[in-house]
Design a protein around this motif. Sequence first.
Motif, PDB file in Angstrom:
ATOM      1  N   MET A  98     -57.724  49.786  15.683  1.00  0.00           N
ATOM      2  CA  MET A  98     -58.947  50.030  16.459  1.00  0.00           C
ATOM      3  C   MET A  98     -60.163  49.397  15.780  1.00  0.00           C
ATOM      4  O   MET A  98     -61.065  48.894  16.448  1.00  0.00           O
ATOM      5  N   GLY A 148     -62.398  46.677  17.741  1.00  0.00           N
ATOM      6  CA  GLY A 148     -63.864  46.754  17.810  1.00  0.00           C
ATOM      7  C   GLY A 148     -64.506  45.457  17.342  1.00  0.00           C
ATOM      8  O   GLY A 148     -65.462  44.956  17.953  1.00  0.00           O
ATOM      9  N   VAL A 176     -67.417  52.299  15.070  1.00  0.00           N
ATOM     10  CA  VAL A 176     -67.428  52.954  16.372  1.00  0.00           C
ATOM     11  C   VAL A 176     -66.016  53.001  16.961  1.00  0.00           C
ATOM     12  O   VAL A 176     -65.537  54.043  17.402  1.00  0.00           O
ATOM     13  N   PHE A 177     -65.328  51.866  16.940  1.00  0.00           N
ATOM     14  CA  PHE A 177     -63.973  51.830  17.497  1.00  0.00           C
ATOM     15  C   PHE A 177     -62.987  52.599  16.618  1.00  0.00           C
ATOM     16  O   PHE A 177     -62.077  53.251  17.116  1.00  0.00           O
ATOM     17  N   ALA A 216     -63.381  56.187  17.457  1.00  0.00           N
ATOM     18  CA  ALA A 216     -62.755  56.460  18.753  1.00  0.00           C
ATOM     19  C   ALA A 216     -61.247  56.610  18.571  1.00  0.00           C
ATOM     20  O   ALA A 216     -60.629  57.525  19.125  1.00  0.00           O
ATOM     21  N   GLY A 217     -60.650  55.738  17.751  1.00  0.00           N
ATOM     22  CA  GLY A 217     -59.213  55.811  17.481  1.00  0.00           C
ATOM     23  C   GLY A 217     -58.829  57.117  16.810  1.00  0.00           C
ATOM     24  O   GLY A 217     -57.827  57.749  17.165  1.00  0.00           O
ATOM     25  N   PHE A 269     -60.239  60.028  17.023  1.00  0.00           N
ATOM     26  CA  PHE A 269     -60.267  61.187  17.918  1.00  0.00           C
ATOM     27  C   PHE A 269     -59.254  61.053  19.051  1.00  0.00           C
ATOM     28  O   PHE A 269     -58.652  62.036  19.474  1.00  0.00           O
ATOM     29  N   LEU A 270     -59.014  59.819  19.535  1.00  0.00           N
ATOM     30  CA  LEU A 270     -58.023  59.626  20.594  1.00  0.00           C
ATOM     31  C   LEU A 270     -56.607  59.909  20.098  1.00  0.00           C
ATOM     32  O   LEU A 270     -55.752  60.365  20.856  1.00  0.00           O
TER      33      LEU A 270
END
Length: 200
Positions: free
Chosen positions: A110, A114, A143-144, A147-148, A150-151
């Motif tokens: 991720m 990003g 940022v990415f 996101a990874g 939490f996803l």
Amino acid sequence: MAWDGILRGLWLFLPAYAANMAPVFVAKIVPAWSAPMDGGRLAADGRRVLGPGKTWRGLVGGAVVGGLMAILLSFLAVPTPFVRDGDDFGRLAGASLSNTFLFGAVLGTMALVGDAVKSYFKRRRAIERGAVWFPFDQLDFVVFGLAGVFLFAWLMPTGWVAQAYLSDWVVLFTLVVLTPLLHLLVNRVGYWMGLKDVPW
Ligand code: CTP
Ligand code: MG
């Protein structure tokens, strides 16, 4: 004390930091595999979609390095002052080795996705490969990567990601605010060492 959260944030994100640095090293190990992720294609504006600096080699290298770093951290964790119960990259909390690897690989992948997304917008703004675009060059992978995290929190024991990342606001603050500064510092050192072509 804030130091605790700062160190923990840096520790938790080491797989992403390592992954983000990996492409430069992987390029030296397998220079022949230089296939760009955009396949050489041009966008409607006549410029490369991503540019020659975004390779599959870099993405795969980042995934592997991120996964290996996570495994390493899961073994190093226990006696460090900034790692508390449950923050040890999951091993004490019951994460399997394979899931720890996958979690680190997701974080690394991720981070570099990003980086590639950033390059897409950089090219659309006609900023050349390698030219600086502050603070996006420095924040793309954060940022990415977040996101990874939490996803894919489900790869780790229940509640581990929330406890590690959200129990102290200093952790996220460190990642979003201090990482860009650290990134600039690390790249300058890489430039002095002859690893990077530009000091940013
Ligand atoms: N790199 C790679 N594959 C990736 C990311 C990076 O091979 N997915 C390598 C490239 O050699 C690149 C170098 O790592 O030049 C530094 O990465 P980065 O600074 O992200 O790329 P730039 O060349 O600065 O390109 P851009 O302007 O698009 O950010
Ligand atoms: Mg760059």
